[in-house]
Design a protein around this motif. Structure first.
Motif, PDB file in Angstrom:
ATOM      1  N   GLY A 333       0.775  -1.228   0.000  1.00 44.44           N
ATOM      2  CA  GLY A 333       0.000   0.000   0.000  1.00 44.44           C
ATOM      3  C   GLY A 333       0.808   1.281   0.000  1.00 44.44           C
ATOM      4  N   VAL A 334       2.121   1.169  -0.223  1.00 46.81           N
ATOM      5  CA  VAL A 334       2.973   2.360  -0.274  1.00 46.81           C
ATOM      6  C   VAL A 334       3.099   2.769  -1.733  1.00 46.81           C
ATOM      7  CG1 VAL A 334       5.233   3.336   0.285  1.00 46.81           C
ATOM      8  CG2 VAL A 334       4.230   1.585   1.773  1.00 46.81           C
ATOM      9  N   ASP A 335       2.371   3.809  -2.120  1.00 44.41           N
ATOM     10  CA  ASP A 335       2.294   4.219  -3.529  1.00 44.41           C
ATOM     11  C   ASP A 335       3.276   5.359  -3.810  1.00 44.41           C
ATOM     12  OD1 ASP A 335       1.366   4.342  -6.182  1.00 44.41           O
ATOM     13  OD2 ASP A 335      -0.690   3.947  -5.539  1.00 44.41           O
ATOM     14  N   VAL A 336       3.143   5.958  -4.984  1.00 41.59           N
ATOM     15  CA  VAL A 336       4.072   7.007  -5.425  1.00 41.59           C
ATOM     16  C   VAL A 336       4.170   8.105  -4.364  1.00 41.59           C
ATOM     17  CG1 VAL A 336       4.494   8.773  -7.174  1.00 41.59           C
ATOM     18  CG2 VAL A 336       3.608   6.528  -7.844  1.00 41.59           C
ATOM     19  N   PRO A 337       5.370   8.481  -3.977  1.00 38.84           N
ATOM     20  CA  PRO A 337       5.530   9.461  -2.900  1.00 38.84           C
ATOM     21  C   PRO A 337       5.102  10.858  -3.339  1.00 38.84           C
ATOM     22  CG  PRO A 337       7.661   8.895  -3.856  1.00 38.84           C
ATOM     23  CD  PRO A 337       6.666   7.958  -4.453  1.00 38.84           C
ATOM     24  N   PRO A 338       4.579  11.668  -2.426  1.00 40.94           N
ATOM     25  CA  PRO A 338       4.226  13.057  -2.754  1.00 40.94           C
ATOM     26  C   PRO A 338       5.439  13.809  -3.286  1.00 40.94           C
ATOM     27  CG  PRO A 338       3.339  12.427  -0.614  1.00 40.94           C
ATOM     28  CD  PRO A 338       4.254  11.319  -1.029  1.00 40.94           C
ATOM     29  N   PRO A 339       5.237  14.701  -4.250  1.00 40.24           N
ATOM     30  CA  PRO A 339       6.365  15.369  -4.910  1.00 40.24           C
ATOM     31  C   PRO A 339       7.165  16.306  -4.018  1.00 40.24           C
ATOM     32  CG  PRO A 339       4.259  16.295  -5.632  1.00 40.24           C
ATOM     33  CD  PRO A 339       3.941  15.077  -4.836  1.00 40.24           C
ATOM     34  N   ASP A 340       6.610  16.714  -2.865  1.00 42.16           N
ATOM     35  CA  ASP A 340       7.346  17.637  -1.991  1.00 42.16           C
ATOM     36  C   ASP A 340       8.155  16.909  -0.918  1.00 42.16           C
ATOM     37  OD1 ASP A 340       5.114  16.725  -0.649  1.00 42.16           O
ATOM     38  OD2 ASP A 340       4.631  18.656   0.278  1.00 42.16           O
ATOM     39  N   THR A 341       8.222  15.553  -1.007  1.00 45.40           N
ATOM     40  CA  THR A 341       9.074  14.784  -0.102  1.00 45.40           C
ATOM     41  C   THR A 341      10.396  14.485  -0.802  1.00 45.40           C
ATOM     42  OG1 THR A 341       8.220  12.646  -0.888  1.00 45.40           O
ATOM     43  CG2 THR A 341       7.046  13.704   0.947  1.00 45.40           C
ATOM     44  N   VAL A 342      11.414  14.084  -0.042  1.00 45.95           N
ATOM     45  CA  VAL A 342      12.688  13.703  -0.641  1.00 45.95           C
ATOM     46  C   VAL A 342      12.468  12.538  -1.608  1.00 45.95           C
ATOM     47  CG1 VAL A 342      14.973  12.733  -0.198  1.00 45.95           C
ATOM     48  CG2 VAL A 342      14.071  14.520   1.290  1.00 45.95           C
ATOM     49  N   GLU A 343      11.684  11.545  -1.164  1.00 47.89           N
ATOM     50  CA  GLU A 343      11.408  10.404  -2.034  1.00 47.89           C
ATOM     51  C   GLU A 343      10.687  10.841  -3.302  1.00 47.89           C
ATOM     52  OE1 GLU A 343      11.368   8.690   2.217  1.00 47.89           O
ATOM     53  OE2 GLU A 343      10.768  10.548   1.213  1.00 47.89           O
ATOM     54  N   GLU A 367      16.648  26.900   0.973  1.00 50.92           N
ATOM     55  CA  GLU A 367      15.877  27.097   2.197  1.00 50.92           C
ATOM     56  C   GLU A 367      14.646  26.208   2.265  1.00 50.92           C
ATOM     57  OE1 GLU A 367      16.839  29.032   4.730  1.00 50.92           O
ATOM     58  OE2 GLU A 367      18.669  29.385   3.586  1.00 50.92           O
ATOM     59  N   ALA A 368      14.316  25.572   1.157  1.00 45.58           N
ATOM     60  CA  ALA A 368      13.113  24.732   1.129  1.00 45.58           C
ATOM     61  C   ALA A 368      13.342  23.462   1.947  1.00 45.58           C
ATOM     62  CB  ALA A 368      12.760  24.366  -0.307  1.00 45.58           C
ATOM     63  N   THR A 369      12.439  23.164   2.838  1.00 40.59           N
ATOM     64  CA  THR A 369      12.520  21.953   3.654  1.00 40.59           C
ATOM     65  C   THR A 369      11.529  20.927   3.136  1.00 40.59           C
ATOM     66  OG1 THR A 369      13.129  23.242   5.613  1.00 40.59           O
ATOM     67  CG2 THR A 369      12.306  21.003   5.976  1.00 40.59           C
ATOM     68  N   PRO A 370      12.008  19.773   2.698  1.00 38.78           N
ATOM     69  CA  PRO A 370      11.071  18.762   2.187  1.00 38.78           C
ATOM     70  C   PRO A 370      10.078  18.338   3.271  1.00 38.78           C
ATOM     71  CG  PRO A 370      13.338  18.193   1.639  1.00 38.78           C
ATOM     72  CD  PRO A 370      13.402  19.320   2.607  1.00 38.78           C
ATOM     73  N   THR A 371       8.913  17.955   2.835  1.00 44.42           N
ATOM     74  CA  THR A 371       7.907  17.445   3.748  1.00 44.42           C
ATOM     75  C   THR A 371       8.259  16.019   4.153  1.00 44.42           C
ATOM     76  OG1 THR A 371       6.198  18.807   2.711  1.00 44.42           O
ATOM     77  CG2 THR A 371       5.451  16.905   3.997  1.00 44.42           C
ATOM     78  N   ALA A 372       8.028  15.690   5.393  1.00 44.00           N
ATOM     79  CA  ALA A 372       8.270  14.316   5.847  1.00 44.00           C
ATOM     80  C   ALA A 372       7.175  13.410   5.290  1.00 44.00           C
ATOM     81  CB  ALA A 372       8.288  14.256   7.365  1.00 44.00           C
ATOM     82  N   ARG A 373       7.568  12.352   4.629  1.00 44.93           N
ATOM     83  CA  ARG A 373       6.613  11.412   4.068  1.00 44.93           C
ATOM     84  C   ARG A 373       5.955  10.600   5.185  1.00 44.93           C
ATOM     85  NH1 ARG A 373       8.149   6.599  -0.270  1.00 44.93           N
ATOM     86  NH2 ARG A 373       6.040   6.240  -1.089  1.00 44.93           N
ATOM     87  N   VAL A 374       4.696  10.283   5.012  1.00 38.46           N
ATOM     88  CA  VAL A 374       3.963   9.467   5.971  1.00 38.46           C
ATOM     89  C   VAL A 374       3.623   8.144   5.303  1.00 38.46           C
ATOM     90  CG1 VAL A 374       1.910   9.256   7.408  1.00 38.46           C
ATOM     91  CG2 VAL A 374       3.021  11.481   7.141  1.00 38.46           C
ATOM     92  N   SER A 375       4.001   7.041   5.922  1.00 40.90           N
ATOM     93  CA  SER A 375       3.757   5.721   5.337  1.00 40.90           C
ATOM     94  C   SER A 375       2.425   5.159   5.811  1.00 40.90           C
ATOM     95  CB  SER A 375       4.874   4.750   5.710  1.00 40.90           C
ATOM     96  OG  SER A 375       4.556   3.434   5.283  1.00 40.90           O
ATOM     97  N   PRO A 376       1.631   4.619   4.890  1.00 36.68           N
ATOM     98  CA  PRO A 376       0.385   3.965   5.298  1.00 36.68           C
ATOM     99  C   PRO A 376       0.612   2.573   5.883  1.00 36.68           C
ATOM    100  CG  PRO A 376       0.663   3.765   2.927  1.00 36.68           C
ATOM    101  CD  PRO A 376       1.806   4.609   3.419  1.00 36.68           C
ATOM    102  N   SER A 381       9.681   2.723   6.931  1.00 35.07           N
ATOM    103  CA  SER A 381      10.039   3.981   7.597  1.00 35.07           C
ATOM    104  C   SER A 381      10.587   4.965   6.571  1.00 35.07           C
ATOM    105  CB  SER A 381      11.096   3.731   8.686  1.00 35.07           C
ATOM    106  OG  SER A 381      10.626   2.829   9.643  1.00 35.07           O
ATOM    107  N   PRO A 382       9.813   5.953   6.191  1.00 28.40           N
ATOM    108  CA  PRO A 382      10.314   6.940   5.230  1.00 28.40           C
ATOM    109  C   PRO A 382      11.502   7.717   5.783  1.00 28.40           C
ATOM    110  CG  PRO A 382       7.927   7.094   5.487  1.00 28.40           C
ATOM    111  CD  PRO A 382       8.427   6.206   6.592  1.00 28.40           C
ATOM    112  N   LEU A 383      12.238   8.357   4.887  1.00 25.80           N
ATOM    113  CA  LEU A 383      13.367   9.187   5.296  1.00 25.80           C
ATOM    114  C   LEU A 383      12.865  10.398   6.070  1.00 25.80           C
ATOM    115  CD1 LEU A 383      16.500   9.649   4.937  1.00 25.80           C
ATOM    116  CD2 LEU A 383      15.872  11.139   3.036  1.00 25.80           C
ATOM    117  N   ASP A 384      13.480  10.659   7.191  1.00 26.65           N
ATOM    118  CA  ASP A 384      13.154  11.848   7.974  1.00 26.65           C
ATOM    119  C   ASP A 384      14.054  12.984   7.496  1.00 26.65           C
ATOM    120  OD1 ASP A 384      12.738  13.835   9.827  1.00 26.65           O
ATOM    121  OD2 ASP A 384      12.839  12.509  11.574  1.00 26.65           O
ATOM    122  N   PRO A 385      13.477  14.033   6.870  1.00 24.16           N
ATOM    123  CA  PRO A 385      14.322  15.142   6.386  1.00 24.16           C
ATOM    124  C   PRO A 385      15.193  15.748   7.483  1.00 24.16           C
ATOM    125  CG  PRO A 385      12.089  15.345   5.526  1.00 24.16           C
ATOM    126  CD  PRO A 385      12.054  14.252   6.555  1.00 24.16           C
ATOM    127  N   ALA A 386      14.746  15.679   8.724  1.00 19.99           N
ATOM    128  CA  ALA A 386      15.526  16.241   9.829  1.00 19.99           C
ATOM    129  C   ALA A 386      16.801  15.447  10.078  1.00 19.99           C
ATOM    130  CB  ALA A 386      14.673  16.278  11.097  1.00 19.99           C
TER     131      ALA A 386
END
Length: 403
Positions: A333-343, A367-376, A381-386
Motif C-alpha cells: 500500500g505504499v504508492d508514489v511518494p508526494p512530490p514535496d518529499t525527498v522520495e 531554504e526549502a525543507t522537504p515534507t516528511a513522508r507518511v507511510s500507510p 520507515s520513510p526518510l526523515d528530512p531532519a
C-alpha cells in the motif's frame, strides 16, 4: 545553469559511494527503510561485490544473530556444510525471511565461490552483528556461555576457572525457561532476575575477566579466529544475561532498557568487525543512524541511542552511513511518494536507482525543507528530512517489485 536534483544523483556503484566520503571508513553502513524486500538486498549485493573487487573490502556484516552467523562464515570460508543447511541455520529473524531470501542465498553462494581456492588472507568473511534476539524474546545464554567455558577449559589451568561445565548446566536449567515468549510482555514470566540468573551473571563476568587476564597466553595458544570468537561468546553471554535481567523488570523504563541493551550488543559486535576492517554493514536505517532513536509504546515515548550512533561516536570518520530511501512498495500500500518529499523529488528522476550526494541535494533545495513522508504501512520507515545532515549519502531505489 540552475542546479537540479538530478545533478546530485548518479548511478549506484562503489566508486560513487566512496567518492562521497572524506576517507575510506573501517565500517561503511548501508541502511534499508524496510525489511523483506529483496530489491534492496540486490543493491547491497552489487555494491559489496564492487567494494570487494575495487576497494579490497573483505567482510560483510548484517542484522542477524551473531552466533548463527558463524555457520555462514564457516561455509563461505571453508565450505563447511551445504548451502541449504546454511540458509536454514545461519540466519535469524524468520519473520522477515532472512534465510528464505533469494538475495541472501545469492550473496552466500557468491562469497563461497569467490573464496574457493584463495589463500586465507584474501577470503571474504561473513558476520551477523545482532544478538540472539527475536521480536518474541531472547535466546538462552547456554550456547554462548558453554562455548566460552569450553574455550577456556581447553587452554587454561582448571583451577583458574570460576565454575565447572556441570555448574553452568545446572544454573541454566531448561532452555525453554529462557525463551518463553510470554516473558516479552509479562515480566513475571522471565527468569532474568532469578537466583540462578544472578549467579550466572557473576560467572559470565568472571569468565570474560579470565579471558582478558590470560590474553598473553591465549593469543599464542589460539588461532586468530578462535580468539575473536571467544570474545564474541563473552559479549553475547553477558549481553543476553543483561537482556533477560531487564525482561524481568517492571518499571516504566523496561522497554527503553531492552532497546539500549540490544543496541549496545550490536555496537560491540560492529566494533569487533571494524578491527578486521574495512567492512560493509547492512541493517535497517534505524539501527545505523547517528541521531537518537525514539518511538511511542503504549502511549509513552521511548528513546535510546542506536548501534550506529554508538559506533559513530567511537569511530568518527571510520564510520560512514548511507541511508536508503524507497519510492513504492505497492504490495504493502505504499504508492508514489508526494512530490514535496525527498522520495518524491527522487522518484521524478528517470532511472531506477541512484546514489545521492546529500550535500549537493541540500544546496539544490536551499531554504526549502522537504515534507516528511507518511507511510500507510507500519513496516516502512520513510526518510526523515531532519536526519539528512546525519547521513553521508543516500541510496534511492524507485520501486520494490510485487511479490
Amino acid at each position: 545553469m540552475t542546479a537540479s536534483v538530478e545533478d546530485a544523483a548518479q548511478a549506484v556503484d562503489a566508486a560513487a559511494v566512496v567518492g562521497l566520503l572524506p576517507t575510506r571508513p573501517r565500517l561503511l553502513a548501508l541502511g534499508e527503510p524496510t525489511h523483506g524486500e529483496d530489491v534492496l538486498l540486490e543493491v547491497r549485493n552489487d555494491l559489496f561485490r564492487q567494494l570487494v573487487e575495487q576497494e579490497h573490502y573483505r567482510t560483510i556484516t548484517i542484522e542477524s544473530d551473531c552466533m548463527r552467523g558463524l555457520v555462514v562464515d564457516d561455509y563461505v570460508t571453508s565450505g563447511t556444510g551445504t548451502l541449504d543447511a546454511v540458509m536454514e541455520r545461519g540466519f535469524s529473524h524468520p519473520e522477515i525471511g532472512l534465510g528464505a531470501s533469494a538475495a541472501n542465498r545469492d550473496l552466500v553462494r557468491w562469497m563461497r565461490a569467490y573464496n574457493d581456492g584463495r589463500p586465507e588472507s584474501e577470503r571474504l568473511r561473513f558476520a551477523g552483528f545482532d544478538g540472539p534476539l527475536e521480536i518474541t524474546g531472547a535466546e538462552s545464554p547456554r550456547e554462548a556461555l558453554t562455548a566460552l567455558h569450553g574455550y577456556l577449559t581447553a587452554r587454561v589451568d582448571a583451577a583458574l576457572l570460576p565454575c565447572t561445565a556441570q555448574t553452568l548446566d545446572r544454573l541454566l536449567g531448561a532452555d525453554d525457561r529462557w525463551t518463553d515468549p510470554a516473558a516479552m510482555t509479562d515480566p513475571a514470566q522471565s527468569v532474568g532476575r532469578s537466583a540462578e540468573a544472578r549467579h550466572l551473571r557473576v560467572l559470565a563476568d568472571e569468565l570474560v575477566a579470565l579471558l582478558a587476564g590470560q590474553a598473553p597466553h591465549l593469543i599464542t595458544a589460539s588461532s586468530s579466529d578462535d580468539w575473536e570468537r571467544a570474545h564474541m561468546y563473552g559479549r553475547t553471554a553477558t549481553g543476553l544475561l543483561r537482556y533477560h535481567f531487564w525482561m524481568a523488570d517492571t518499571s516504566p523504563s523496561r522497554m527503553a532498557q531492552l532497546l539500549r541493551v540490544r543496541a549496545s550488543m550490536m555496537a560491540a559486535n560492529l566494533l569487533a568487525v571494524a578491527e578486521r576492517g574495512p567492512a560493509l554493514v547492512f541493517a535497517h536505517n534505524a539501527h545505523l543512524q547517528r541521531e537518537k532513536s525514539s518511538m511511542r509504546m503504549s502511549g509513552l515515548p521511548v528513546e535510546w541511542w542506536s548501534a550506529g550512533a554508538i559506533v559513530s561516536a567511537r569511530l568518527g570518520e571510520d564510520y560512514a552511513f548511507m541511508a536508503t530511501a524507497l519510492g513504492t512498495i505497492r504490495h504493502h500500500g505504499v504508492d508514489v511518494p508526494p512530490p514535496d518529499t525527498v522520495e518524491g523529488l527522487l522518484y521524478a528522476l528517470p532511472q531506477d536507482r541512484y546514489v545521492v550526494d546529500i550535500r549537493r541535494l541540500a544546496a539544490v533545495l536551499g531554504e526549502a525543507t522537504p515534507t516528511a513522508r507518511v507511510s500507510p504501512w507500519f513496516g516502512y520507515s520513510p526518510l526523515d528530512p531532519a536526519h539528512m545532515a546525519g547521513v553521508d549519502g543516500l541510496v534511492f531505489v524507485k520501486d520494490a517489485p510485487p511479490r
